[in-house]
Each structure stands twice: as C-alpha cells, then as structure tokens.
Design a protein around this motif. Sequence first.
Motif, PDB file in Angstrom:
ATOM      1  N   THR A 249      -2.575 -11.854 -28.933  1.00 14.59           N
ATOM      2  CA  THR A 249      -2.108 -12.842 -28.003  1.00 14.59           C
ATOM      3  C   THR A 249      -1.353 -12.559 -26.942  1.00 14.59           C
ATOM      4  OG1 THR A 249      -2.275 -14.408 -29.982  1.00 14.59           O
ATOM      5  CG2 THR A 249      -0.972 -15.259 -28.009  1.00 14.59           C
TER       6      THR A 249
ATOM      7  N   SER B  54       1.152 -13.981 -24.001  1.00 18.10           N
ATOM      8  CA  SER B  54       1.704 -15.352 -23.459  1.00 18.10           C
ATOM      9  C   SER B  54       2.504 -14.972 -22.089  1.00 18.10           C
ATOM     10  CB  SER B  54       2.778 -15.852 -24.309  1.00 18.10           C
ATOM     11  OG  SER B  54       3.285 -16.956 -24.072  1.00 18.10           O
TER      12      SER B  54
ATOM     13  N   THR C 278     -10.055 -17.012 -25.611  1.00 19.22           N
ATOM     14  CA  THR C 278      -9.895 -18.357 -25.384  1.00 19.22           C
ATOM     15  C   THR C 278      -8.593 -18.105 -24.498  1.00 19.22           C
ATOM     16  OG1 THR C 278     -10.267 -19.445 -27.321  1.00 19.22           O
ATOM     17  CG2 THR C 278      -8.848 -20.681 -26.243  1.00 19.22           C
ATOM     18  N   VAL C 279      -8.891 -18.938 -23.377  1.00 19.81           N
ATOM     19  CA  VAL C 279      -7.660 -18.931 -22.015  1.00 19.81           C
ATOM     20  C   VAL C 279      -7.247 -20.340 -22.367  1.00 19.81           C
ATOM     21  CG1 VAL C 279      -7.044 -18.624 -19.759  1.00 19.81           C
ATOM     22  CG2 VAL C 279      -8.782 -17.119 -20.850  1.00 19.81           C
ATOM     23  N   ARG C 280      -5.915 -20.580 -22.348  1.00 14.41           N
ATOM     24  CA  ARG C 280      -5.195 -21.935 -22.512  1.00 14.41           C
ATOM     25  C   ARG C 280      -4.061 -21.964 -21.543  1.00 14.41           C
ATOM     26  NH1 ARG C 280      -4.755 -22.473 -28.813  1.00 14.41           N
ATOM     27  NH2 ARG C 280      -5.320 -20.323 -29.089  1.00 14.41           N
ATOM     28  N   GLU C 281      -4.034 -23.158 -20.854  1.00 15.49           N
ATOM     29  CA  GLU C 281      -3.008 -23.498 -19.962  1.00 15.49           C
ATOM     30  C   GLU C 281      -2.070 -24.330 -20.571  1.00 15.49           C
ATOM     31  OE1 GLU C 281      -2.119 -25.065 -15.526  1.00 15.49           O
ATOM     32  OE2 GLU C 281      -4.314 -25.146 -16.369  1.00 15.49           O
ATOM     33  N   PRO C 282      -0.793 -24.053 -20.709  1.00 13.57           N
ATOM     34  CA  PRO C 282       0.165 -25.046 -21.457  1.00 13.57           C
ATOM     35  C   PRO C 282       0.362 -26.291 -20.729  1.00 13.57           C
ATOM     36  CG  PRO C 282       1.512 -23.203 -20.388  1.00 13.57           C
ATOM     37  CD  PRO C 282      -0.002 -22.894 -20.082  1.00 13.57           C
TER      38      PRO C 282
END
Length: 64
Positions: free
Chosen positions: A7, A9, A60-64
């Motif tokens: 991960t 961040s 997976t790419v996530r945007e907060p």
Amino acid sequence: GDWNKITVSGVGPVFMFFINDKFQTTVTYAGADAGRGIIGVVVNNDKPLTRIEVIFDDFTVREP
C-alpha cells in the motif's frame, strides 16, 4: 511464493509505504503531488543479470 499486500498512501509530496499493513517508510518527493500525475511501478533486483518476475493479483488506485 507468498502474496504480499503493498500500500502506498500519498498526500502532496509525501508518500507512506506499507507492506502487509505494516508501515515501512516515508518518502518525500520534492515537486510531486499525489493528487495528480502518473502512476508507475519500479522493481529493483539486487542481483544483476538475474530475472525477476512480479505478478499483480489485484491493482487498485483510489482517491480519498
């Protein structure tokens, strides 16, 4: 042969790295912005001229 969860961040130029949910290190990239840009993966092999294989089970790419 075990699977690992990696991960990363990022907030602004600061990126925190975790392996299997355990904190590893923080890196600051001057001029970087985690909210925009290009995503890449670099794998370093400490044994020159030897083959290394990296397999992603899920990316997976996530945007907060």
